[in-house]
Each structure stands twice: as C-alpha cells, then as structure tokens.
Write an enzyme that holds these catalytic residues in place. Sequence first.
Site, PDB file in Angstrom:
ATOM      1  N   ASN A 108       0.872  -1.175   0.000  1.00 23.73           N
ATOM      2  CA  ASN A 108       0.000   0.000   0.000  1.00 23.73           C
ATOM      3  C   ASN A 108       0.910   1.226   0.000  1.00 23.73           C
ATOM      4  O   ASN A 108       1.499   1.564   1.033  1.00 23.73           O
ATOM      5  CB  ASN A 108      -0.896  -0.024   1.244  1.00 23.73           C
ATOM      6  CG  ASN A 108      -1.887   1.126   1.257  1.00 23.73           C
ATOM      7  OD1 ASN A 108      -1.815   2.039   0.427  1.00 23.73           O
ATOM      8  ND2 ASN A 108      -2.807   1.100   2.196  1.00 23.73           N
ATOM      9  N   ARG A 134      -2.411  -2.054  -3.585  1.00 22.80           N
ATOM     10  CA  ARG A 134      -3.679  -1.367  -3.361  1.00 22.80           C
ATOM     11  C   ARG A 134      -3.721  -0.150  -4.288  1.00 22.80           C
ATOM     12  O   ARG A 134      -2.812   0.689  -4.275  1.00 22.80           O
ATOM     13  CB  ARG A 134      -3.767  -0.897  -1.921  1.00 22.80           C
ATOM     14  CG  ARG A 134      -5.022  -0.107  -1.698  1.00 22.80           C
ATOM     15  CD  ARG A 134      -4.985   0.660  -0.425  1.00 22.80           C
ATOM     16  NE  ARG A 134      -6.279   1.273  -0.201  1.00 22.80           N
ATOM     17  CZ  ARG A 134      -6.453   2.369   0.515  1.00 22.80           C
ATOM     18  NH1 ARG A 134      -5.434   2.971   1.071  1.00 22.80           N
ATOM     19  NH2 ARG A 134      -7.652   2.868   0.671  1.00 22.80           N
ATOM     20  N   HIS A 146     -13.224   1.600   0.107  1.00 21.18           N
ATOM     21  CA  HIS A 146     -13.079   0.481   1.063  1.00 21.18           C
ATOM     22  C   HIS A 146     -13.551  -0.838   0.443  1.00 21.18           C
ATOM     23  O   HIS A 146     -13.896  -1.775   1.178  1.00 21.18           O
ATOM     24  CB  HIS A 146     -13.911   0.690   2.353  1.00 21.18           C
ATOM     25  CG  HIS A 146     -13.437   1.792   3.234  1.00 21.18           C
ATOM     26  ND1 HIS A 146     -14.305   2.610   3.930  1.00 21.18           N
ATOM     27  CD2 HIS A 146     -12.196   2.214   3.561  1.00 21.18           C
ATOM     28  CE1 HIS A 146     -13.617   3.490   4.635  1.00 21.18           C
ATOM     29  NE2 HIS A 146     -12.326   3.282   4.416  1.00 21.18           N
ATOM     30  N   ARG A 188     -14.102  13.585   8.841  1.00 18.10           N
ATOM     31  CA  ARG A 188     -14.977  13.940   7.710  1.00 18.10           C
ATOM     32  C   ARG A 188     -16.417  14.078   8.171  1.00 18.10           C
ATOM     33  O   ARG A 188     -16.873  13.340   9.046  1.00 18.10           O
ATOM     34  CB  ARG A 188     -14.907  12.871   6.614  1.00 18.10           C
ATOM     35  CG  ARG A 188     -13.552  12.729   5.973  1.00 18.10           C
ATOM     36  CD  ARG A 188     -13.635  11.816   4.755  1.00 18.10           C
ATOM     37  NE  ARG A 188     -12.313  11.411   4.324  1.00 18.10           N
ATOM     38  CZ  ARG A 188     -11.890  10.137   4.274  1.00 18.10           C
ATOM     39  NH1 ARG A 188     -12.708   9.148   4.577  1.00 18.10           N
ATOM     40  NH2 ARG A 188     -10.659   9.860   3.892  1.00 18.10           N
ATOM     41  N   GLU A 198      -7.322  -6.402   4.506  1.00 22.15           N
ATOM     42  CA  GLU A 198      -7.186  -6.008   3.104  1.00 22.15           C
ATOM     43  C   GLU A 198      -5.908  -6.571   2.486  1.00 22.15           C
ATOM     44  O   GLU A 198      -5.883  -6.920   1.308  1.00 22.15           O
ATOM     45  CB  GLU A 198      -7.198  -4.477   3.006  1.00 22.15           C
ATOM     46  CG  GLU A 198      -8.583  -3.900   3.280  1.00 22.15           C
ATOM     47  CD  GLU A 198      -8.561  -2.448   3.741  1.00 22.15           C
ATOM     48  OE1 GLU A 198      -8.186  -2.192   4.905  1.00 22.15           O
ATOM     49  OE2 GLU A 198      -8.915  -1.565   2.937  1.00 22.15           O
TER      50      GLU A 198
END
Length: 395
Positions: free
Chosen positions: A7, A88, A177, A236, A379
Amino acid sequence: MKILSVNAGSSSLKFTLMKMPEEEVIASGLFEKIGLADSSYTIKYQGEKIKKECSLENHSVAVEKLIAELIDLNIIQTLDEIEGVGHRLVHGGQEFTSSVVLNEEVLEHVAKYNELAPLHNPANIMGVRAFMEKLPNTIQVGVFDTAFHTTMKEKEYIYPVPYEWYEKYQVRKYGFHGTSHRFIDMTIRKHLNNDNLKVISCHIGNGGSITAIDSGKVVDTSMGFTPLAGIMMGTRSGDIDASILEYMANKTGETLTQLTNDLNKKSGFLGVSGVSSDSRDIEAAVLQGNKRAILAQDIYSQKIANYIAMYNNLLNGADVIVFTAGLGENSPMMREKVMQKIASLGVKLDLSKNDFRGEFRKISTDDSKIPVFVIPTNEELMIAIDTMNFILNKN
Ligand code: ADP
C-alpha cells in the site's frame, strides 16, 4: 509461495509479505516520510521489530531497501522467491471492475483516474513503478478500492443532478473500502456456508463506510464520488446539505478548496467534539461527561444506525450485519450505541459477548432477528489472494 501486499501513499509504503495459500504473515513493515528529511522504516519479523532511520529519497529507494532487508534478514534468499506483488490502488473509475495484472499500458489507464483521487492514485502508481523497476520479472497485480462497488446499478450510483455531470465529468457514486467490504463478505459467506447472503458490512475506522451486499454483489455503499460522503467519520462530515458550502464561502471568504478541506479534515468527531478525531479520546471524554463529546458520539452512532436501517430496507431484509475496522473491531461502546439505535429491526446485542477487541465473534443474542458479527478486516490478505489467483491462473 511468497507474495507481497503493498500500500503506497505519497510519502509512505506499507508492506506485508505473506506465505500463500497458507495465509501466514512472514514479515510486515512501513517505510515512512519518503522524500522528507527524517525518513525511517520499521520491519516486523518473527516477533521482533527493527526500526532504522535512513534517507529514502523516493519510493524506488524504499523498495531497494526493503529487498535488501528481506535478503539480509534471511527472509528470502533470492528475489525470485517473491512470486507476486499485489498493490492497493484507490481509484479505477467505472472501468476496472476487478483486480488486474499491471503493465505500463494498464498503468496509463489507471492514471486517467488520478483526477478523481489526486491524493492517492498518483502515489499508488509511483509505488507500482518502483516495484516494476526492482522486480521486472515478477507479476504485479492492482487491487482497486472501487472495483467491488462496480456492481451498483444506475439507480444507486447516479446522483439526482444534471445528467451531463455524469456524462461529461464522470460525476457518480464510486464507493471506497471495496477490498475490505469484499473480504468481509467473502469471510461471512464462508463462515455461514451460504453464498446467497444479504450482508450489511460496516467498515468503521477513522474513515468509514457501510455497504449493502446481496449474493456477493454490492447493491449500494455509503461513500460517494469521494470518500467524504456517507456516515460521519473521524475528521470527515459525511453527508451534508451542499448549500452550506456557498453560504459559508460568503460568510467567511474561504475558498471552496479550503471549505472542502474543512469538511475532510476538521469535521466529524474532531469538528463536533473539539476534543479529537480518535474515538478513544472521545470515549474518555464521554466518560468524564464532556457534552460535545457525548453529542459527537450520539450523532456518529445515529448516522451508522440510519444507514443500516436504510440498507436493511434496500436489501428487503438483511441476513447478517458485520462490524469491522478500527472502531467496529475495537469499540464495544460504539457497537452497543449503534445496536441500541437499530432495535426496531429486532436486532439484539448480547452484552455479555460484546466486551472484547479485534476478534471474530458473534455479538447478537440467539433470538436477534438479524445476527450481528465482528470480523477483523484484512485487506492485505485480500490483495495477496487476488495476486495468488493470477499466478495460479484462476482469474
Ligand atoms: P483507517 O481508516 O485510518 O484505516 P482504522 O480502521 O485503523 O482507520 O481505525 C482507526 C480508528 O479506530 C482510530 O482513530 C480510533 O478512533 C479507533 N479505535 C482503535 N482502537 C480503538 C479502541 N480500543 N477503542 C475505540 N476506538 C478505537
């Protein structure tokens, strides 16, 4: 076989070296502050953690160091032992509907979506190029955050705005996601031995999204054109009335860019509580009776509950609800608050089963109308599985 899951961010590179198909982590680590003055890296291997400060001018130097360390530490003897590298990639637009073998031509296609994910895609691509340069004979696979969501129908992904915004400017819901939601869906379907499950997957971390999945296909997801949409998050706002932007621009003189930054970085837990973006700090403040922290937690859990109820309706009754990621896996308090707020669905929390962190467990009572599970997401493993499947020619 050994597979690297990678990643790459703009100044960081996270990796996990996995033994597949055994799904064992051999080593993992993080290269930080790449391109900055005080760069360093950590590698975890056999219970030990190595940390070194060293100059990492760019991603290519970081990859070189990584390979040198893997050999020095006797984790691998030769480069050929790394049979694949899975990356990723954040944005594949509506073009990339599944993982893909990467080469220069494919990377150019991926770069078309840089404008839609300016903070992530260029950095992801930089990481891929660094590995292509150092391991030119190794298969490189791209795993997109958006791909799992490409099964959404127009009814879900078209915004009720002028249609040309979609036709000319690619404005639509993409969702993010996806790799985590796909892992959760795969894991719960395997666990319950049922391929036709209707799943509500709640990825609740610093960033958060909720996804409705039917028989392995995403029906809808809470993030949108960007990761700003949907539930409230650490910093957020999630969904708000778009008119607030013009009103605040007129009031404060801030530009749209500054205001959007406020919505991404200064809102959510941090904005409402004024305490922190981290739910551990919020929970500590709640226990001390801090009113704005209590309010932040109340709004947060309500937004999640609202999405779960909405997706239960969309799926015409969900078969299972799963909590995952930072809070989903580790916050009994948040799980309890959310579950109190979806009681009307007949969902019942077994309090005696909720007090734990980071494990695969069922937390609902036996008479809960919808069973509720906590599943740690992975992940890196999903990326390694996709990469392995290309090597074994299963894709
Ligand atoms: P990201 O979206 O950055 O991948 P994570 O999924 O790692 O985020 O989630 C990080 C968040 O999880 C932290 O900001 C924190 O709010 C929350 N978290 C982690 N551990 C706990 C805990 N023990 N209790 C409550 N919240 C936690």
